[in-house]
Design a protein around this motif. Structure first.
Motif, PDB file in Angstrom:
ATOM      1  N   ASN A   3       0.845  -1.192   0.000  1.00  0.00           N
ATOM      2  CA  ASN A   3       0.000   0.000   0.000  1.00  0.00           C
ATOM      3  C   ASN A   3       0.883   1.246   0.000  1.00  0.00           C
ATOM      4  OD1 ASN A   3       0.920  -0.348   2.532  1.00  0.00           O
ATOM      5  ND2 ASN A   3      -1.058  -0.293   3.549  1.00  0.00           N
ATOM      6  N   GLY A   4       2.103   1.068  -0.560  1.00  0.00           N
ATOM      7  CA  GLY A   4       3.013   2.204  -0.685  1.00  0.00           C
ATOM      8  C   GLY A   4       2.410   3.238  -1.617  1.00  0.00           C
ATOM      9  N   CYS A   5       2.622   4.502  -1.325  1.00  0.00           N
ATOM     10  CA  CYS A   5       1.985   5.532  -2.129  1.00  0.00           C
ATOM     11  C   CYS A   5       2.746   5.725  -3.438  1.00  0.00           C
ATOM     12  CB  CYS A   5       1.909   6.838  -1.365  1.00  0.00           C
ATOM     13  SG  CYS A   5       3.481   7.667  -1.218  1.00  0.00           S
ATOM     14  N   ARG A  49      13.194   5.866  -4.233  1.00  0.00           N
ATOM     15  CA  ARG A  49      12.368   5.386  -3.131  1.00  0.00           C
ATOM     16  C   ARG A  49      11.500   4.190  -3.518  1.00  0.00           C
ATOM     17  NH1 ARG A  49      10.032   8.271   1.524  1.00  0.00           N
ATOM     18  NH2 ARG A  49       8.372   6.923   2.265  1.00  0.00           N
ATOM     19  N   GLN A  52      13.327   0.980  -3.601  1.00  0.00           N
ATOM     20  CA  GLN A  52      13.656   0.503  -2.250  1.00  0.00           C
ATOM     21  C   GLN A  52      12.422  -0.080  -1.562  1.00  0.00           C
ATOM     22  OE1 GLN A  52      16.352   2.943   0.130  1.00  0.00           O
ATOM     23  NE2 GLN A  52      16.761   4.195  -1.666  1.00  0.00           N
ATOM     24  N   VAL A  53      11.263   0.529  -1.795  1.00  0.00           N
ATOM     25  CA  VAL A  53      10.023   0.009  -1.211  1.00  0.00           C
ATOM     26  C   VAL A  53       9.724  -1.384  -1.785  1.00  0.00           C
ATOM     27  CG1 VAL A  53       7.509   0.293  -1.149  1.00  0.00           C
ATOM     28  CG2 VAL A  53       8.990   2.236  -0.625  1.00  0.00           C
ATOM     29  N   SER A  56      12.065  -3.824  -0.262  1.00  0.00           N
ATOM     30  CA  SER A  56      11.679  -4.053   1.129  1.00  0.00           C
ATOM     31  C   SER A  56      10.532  -5.058   1.223  1.00  0.00           C
ATOM     32  CB  SER A  56      11.292  -2.708   1.756  1.00  0.00           C
ATOM     33  OG  SER A  56      10.515  -2.890   2.905  1.00  0.00           O
ATOM     34  N   GLU A  57       9.515  -4.838   0.398  1.00  0.00           N
ATOM     35  CA  GLU A  57       8.344  -5.731   0.411  1.00  0.00           C
ATOM     36  C   GLU A  57       8.726  -7.125  -0.075  1.00  0.00           C
ATOM     37  OE1 GLU A  57       4.649  -5.051   0.470  1.00  0.00           O
ATOM     38  OE2 GLU A  57       5.204  -3.367   1.749  1.00  0.00           O
ATOM     39  N   PRO A  62      12.736  -4.607   6.527  1.00  0.00           N
ATOM     40  CA  PRO A  62      12.132  -3.296   6.789  1.00  0.00           C
ATOM     41  C   PRO A  62      12.754  -2.206   5.904  1.00  0.00           C
ATOM     42  CG  PRO A  62      12.776  -4.358   8.843  1.00  0.00           C
ATOM     43  CD  PRO A  62      13.296  -5.214   7.724  1.00  0.00           C
ATOM     44  N   LEU A  63      11.935  -1.260   5.480  1.00  0.00           N
ATOM     45  CA  LEU A  63      12.435  -0.178   4.621  1.00  0.00           C
ATOM     46  C   LEU A  63      13.565   0.595   5.308  1.00  0.00           C
ATOM     47  CD1 LEU A  63      12.034   1.306   1.902  1.00  0.00           C
ATOM     48  CD2 LEU A  63      10.471   2.849   3.099  1.00  0.00           C
ATOM     49  N   THR A  64      13.473   0.724   6.633  1.00  0.00           N
ATOM     50  CA  THR A  64      14.545   1.423   7.353  1.00  0.00           C
ATOM     51  C   THR A  64      15.885   0.719   7.149  1.00  0.00           C
ATOM     52  OG1 THR A  64      13.777   0.193   9.283  1.00  0.00           O
ATOM     53  CG2 THR A  64      13.237   2.528   9.202  1.00  0.00           C
ATOM     54  N   ARG A  65      15.853  -0.609   7.067  1.00  0.00           N
ATOM     55  CA  ARG A  65      17.086  -1.376   6.875  1.00  0.00           C
ATOM     56  C   ARG A  65      17.566  -1.285   5.424  1.00  0.00           C
ATOM     57  NH1 ARG A  65      20.346  -2.523  11.132  1.00  0.00           N
ATOM     58  NH2 ARG A  65      19.037  -2.991  12.917  1.00  0.00           N
ATOM     59  N   TYR A  67      17.076   1.249   3.397  1.00  0.00           N
ATOM     60  CA  TYR A  67      17.687   2.570   3.249  1.00  0.00           C
ATOM     61  C   TYR A  67      19.006   2.635   4.017  1.00  0.00           C
ATOM     62  CZ  TYR A  67      18.560   7.509   3.148  1.00  0.00           C
ATOM     63  OH  TYR A  67      19.163   8.716   2.958  1.00  0.00           O
ATOM     64  N   GLY A  68      19.074   1.939   5.154  1.00  0.00           N
ATOM     65  CA  GLY A  68      20.313   1.898   5.926  1.00  0.00           C
ATOM     66  C   GLY A  68      21.464   1.356   5.098  1.00  0.00           C
ATOM     67  N   SER A  71      22.250   3.829   2.135  1.00  0.00           N
ATOM     68  CA  SER A  71      22.961   5.050   2.541  1.00  0.00           C
ATOM     69  C   SER A  71      24.336   4.726   3.131  1.00  0.00           C
ATOM     70  CB  SER A  71      22.124   5.854   3.538  1.00  0.00           C
ATOM     71  OG  SER A  71      21.887   5.111   4.715  1.00  0.00           O
TER      72      SER A  71
ATOM     73  N   PRO B 169      19.742   2.443  11.961  1.00  0.00           N
ATOM     74  CA  PRO B 169      20.920   3.275  11.679  1.00  0.00           C
ATOM     75  C   PRO B 169      20.987   3.609  10.191  1.00  0.00           C
ATOM     76  CG  PRO B 169      21.522   1.257  12.856  1.00  0.00           C
ATOM     77  CD  PRO B 169      20.115   1.096  12.390  1.00  0.00           C
ATOM     78  N   GLN B 170      21.161   4.859   9.874  1.00  0.00           N
ATOM     79  CA  GLN B 170      21.271   5.317   8.486  1.00  0.00           C
ATOM     80  C   GLN B 170      22.618   6.008   8.296  1.00  0.00           C
ATOM     81  OE1 GLN B 170      18.861   4.079   7.083  1.00  0.00           O
ATOM     82  NE2 GLN B 170      17.074   4.215   8.411  1.00  0.00           N
ATOM     83  N   PHE B 182      15.085   7.268   4.737  1.00  0.00           N
ATOM     84  CA  PHE B 182      15.192   8.531   3.999  1.00  0.00           C
ATOM     85  C   PHE B 182      15.314   9.724   4.937  1.00  0.00           C
ATOM     86  CE2 PHE B 182      12.992   5.418   1.462  1.00  0.00           C
ATOM     87  CZ  PHE B 182      13.793   5.380   0.326  1.00  0.00           C
TER      88      PHE B 182
END
Lengths: 165, 573
Positions: A3-5, A49, A52-53, A56-57, A62-65, A67-68, A71, B169-170, B182
């Motif tokens: 349900n990502g935008c 983005r 990455q979404v 992730s799915e 997790p998306l945080t990971r 992106y981690g 980055s 952590p980013q 992000f």
């Protein structure tokens, strides 16, 4: 059950399908994250983005990971690459012969730093370590062309050629 | 299983295989300092404070991640070990803002305490400071990356205990920051505001949004009639802010302290907990009789609500439409109570004392104004109340006990057990049994739904109908139950609480809050229940009067308007 935008979409549906195909063998395998990101970046050119979404799915990370990881590694980029790729060598020899001045000049004239893409999308810039032409430092490559003894005053005449292409 | 023999500081120690050197030392009464370590949650050896010397090892070892081995010889207190620990701490401190005097965690900061314990007396290094500004975007929590020591405790709790993964952590090196993907502001992320991160943060890198100023201002305003409600779980934890043992029931002192602070009326959320049982119990019976969506899932916990809104929007019809007791209280304070007391509701200011940071978010939800006024004006955490009491010079533990005001302060034991995991279920079963069977419940206590086990299930026979119920606390456990529901397992009623242990382990509770402290607070909750003359919600005389004088009947028109709500499907990213 995504349900990502869609408000961030910058990619063509074909590119997103390609990412889907790349990911297929790795579904539900969090351990394959770096490999999938690598392939996705090769296919799309960068990791926006929505890619990455999708990753992730698909991999159940997790998306945080995601992106981690994106980055953390300088290899990954979230910005589209320019039409032409500039690499400035910052190996020891090139560095002492003025690679830094070259980078400053690029920042000043083209508003790009390492990892960036110019606003007009013509150039992207990366810093590399030694291209094996230390005697010609400072060395810069544009796409597949190598330029030696590039001092700041030569910069604009070199890049002018590519800007027109 | 054979035990492993090792020597720590010359003492013969035996430990179960798999035990870390840190744990084995602890069992032998030898204390090794730690910073990033959080038992069973974050054991990653990142801070290098727990270093020890292991004979035969090339370098000093982080004892929290070094398993015991047969014949191992460990030294925890050599000059080299002490020096290395100190050096590592100095490096951690080298980019830490030296703002201890004005820091919200001052005197309750593990970094500060460790610096004192290790005898750091000068700052030899000054490192590059974090380039990130504090993030005030969340209604519940403030992130201050400048104070972050990158221990990952918050990340472990958010990812593993809650399975929300709002932060990780980013970036890298000096730019490393614990943040949403992000680097978005926390207020935009799929964060449920549970505050478990704030509970485990050793410093003030994540802490609750301080709203004590708004409450001080309301108390000082002669136009305002300021009423306060106290959540069930606060009475068994507030004493800890003043050095009392966890789990000591301090209800009477809590009431006295709030009166001393200047609240015009001191009421109890337990009253609307009882009311919740009437509304939610009726909703359950109605759904059972009329074939509504089952299982019915409780809706008291705002962190849980935001979790299901983000991650399982398809299952929203399972939620009870009941507002949480906090919000029901606010709605009634500004209608029923306002009428009874003859006060203009626009002059009533409702403050809640909650064990919870998500209650701040809930109080601010747009739809929470059925009376035409904000249900709740400010929700404070237990910690914030503790600070206000200290600021006012109130010596909490020496106060004489006082009673809540009527009528919104009258409650039963069923209301108080809402504070612990399984409590809402138990309270509901006490009432549902008697309402459905028309008989008196032989044993009030449903021990199958009590305790800190992650998922609890039981079946109850109501007049020949078997009611399958389940209880989960902590969102990883909530996920497990939701997966079972999606997989077709037949339940009728489920209680879910966002935080481990339920509200007694909430993100707004005193720090530290660990498993043992949770268990002691839960024991306090059940003590408080046993001490109540009435222990079933439907026997609460003030709730009965409320229906008679004002609401009419459960699920009636007025209830619908004031006590029920709707939910919102939210995006995951």
């Amino acid at each position: 059950m995504s349900n990502g935008c869609a408000c961030h979409t910058q990619l063509e549906p074909e590119q997103l399908n390609e990412v889907g195909r790349i990911m297929e063998p790795y579904r539900g395998q969090p351990g394959s994250l770096i490999q999938v990101l690598h392939k996705a970046q090769n296919a799309v050119g960068y990791l926006p983005r929505e890619v990455q979404v999708m990753v992730s799915e698909g991999l159940n990370v997790p998306l945080t990971r995601v992106y981690g990881v994106v980055s953390f590694y300088s290899f990954f980029t979230t910005k589209p690459k320019g039409k032409h790729k500039i690499c400035v060598c910052a190996g020891t020899a090139c560095y002492v012969r003025g690679a830094n001045q070259l980078l400053n000049q690029l920042e000043k004239d083209y508003h790009i730093g390492p990892g960036d893409t110019s606003d007009d999308g013509q150039f992207s810039l990366d810093v590399v370590r030694c291209v094996g032409a230390c005697g010609l430092g400072p060395v810069m490559t544009v796409d597949d062309d190598v330029y030696g003894r590039v001092h700041t005053d030569k910069l604009s005449s070199i890049l002018e050629k590519y800007a027109k292409e | 299983m054979s035990l492993i023999n090792l020597t720590i500081d010359g003492v013969q120690v035996q430990a179960v295989p798999g035990t870390s050197v840190l744990e084995a030392a602890g069992q032998a009464g030898i204390k090794i300092p730690t910073l990033c370590y959080l038992k069973e949650i974050n054991e990653i050896g990142s801070c290098r404070i727990c270093l020890v010397e292991v004979e035969g090892a090339r370098t000093l070892q982080a004892s929290c991640v070094t398993p015991v081995t047969e014949g191992m010889v460990v030294r925890t207190n050599t000059p080299e070990v002490r020096q290395a620990r100190k050096l590592n701490l100095e490096l951690i401190m080298s980019n830490h803002p030296q703002e201890c005097l004005i820091c919200p965690r001052s005197t309750n900061c593990e970094l500060q305490q460790l610096a004192a314990e290790l005898g750091i007396s000068e700052l030899r290094f000054t490192g590059a400071m974090s380039p990130y500004e504090p993030d005030f975007s969340s209604p519940s929590l403030v992130r201050d990356p400048r104070k972050c020591i990158l221990c990952r405790r918050c990340v472990s709790v958010c990812e593993n205990v809650q399975q929300v993964s709002a932060i990780a952590p980013q970036e890298r090196g000096f730019d490393t920051v614990v943040a949403p993907a992000f680097l978005e502001p926390l207020g935009n992320a799929a964060c449920v505001n549970c505050g478990q991160c704030a509970l485990v943060c050793p410093t003030a890198a994540i802490h609750e949004k301080d709203q004590t100023g708004e409450v001080w201002a309301a108390l000082a305003d002669p136009e305002k009639h300021v009423v306060v409600q106290t959540a069930p779980a606060v009475r068994v934890s507030i004493g800890e802010m003043f050095g009392a043992e966890p789990g000591r029931v301090a209800t009477g002192q809590l009431v006295a302290a709030l009166r001393k602070l200047g609240f015009d009326r001191v009421f109890d959320t337990d009253f609307t907990a009882d009311l919740t049982i009437m509304e939610e119990g009726s909703e359950l019976i109605k759904r059972l009789q009329e074939g509504g969506t089952l299982p019915l899932i409780t809706s008291c916990s705002p962190g849980w609500i935001k979790f299901i809104e983000h991650f399982y929007p398809d299952l929203l019809p399972h939620l009870s439409t009941c507002k949480s007791p906090q919000q029901m209280f606010g709605a009634l304070a500004k209608t029923y109570y306002a009428q009874k007391a003859g006060i203009d509701p626009s002059n009533i200011f409702v403050v809640s004392i909650m064990p919870c940071t998500a209650k701040k978010f809930e109080a601010g939800r747009e739809e929470m104004n059925g009376s035409g006024h904000r249900d709740v004006d400010v929700a404070l955490t237990t910690r914030e109340l503790g600070k206000m009491l200290k600021e006012a010079g109130i010596d909490f533990n020496s106060l004489a006990e006082e009673e809540y005001d009527s009528p919104l302060g009258i409650s039963t034991g069923a209301g108080v057990i809402f504070g612990s995991t399984g409590g809402v279920m138990e309270a509901a079963l006490r009432t549902a049994y008697e309402l459905v069977t028309g008989e008196t419940l032989p044993d009030l206590e449903f021990h199958a739904v009590r305790g800190l086990e992650g998922v609890k299930e039981t079946s109850v026979n109501l007049n020949g109908t078997t009611l399958n119920v389940a209880v989960a606390h902590g969102l990883a456990n909530a996920r497990e139950i939701l997966e079972r529901v999606s997989g077709g397992q037949e339940y009728h009623f489920i209680e879910i609480m966002c935080c481990p242990g339920g509200c007694i382990g909430g993100g707004g509770q005193p720090i530290p809050t660990d498993r043992e402290i949770r268990a002691r607070r839960a024991a306090g909750i059940y003590d408080a229940d046993r001490a109540m003359p009435l222990r079933k919600s439907h026997e609460n005389p003030a709730v009965q009067a409320l229906y008679k004088e004002f609401l009419g009947e459960p699920l009636g028109h007025k209830s619908h308007e004031l006590l029920h709500t709707h939910y919102l499907a939210r995006q995951k990213y």
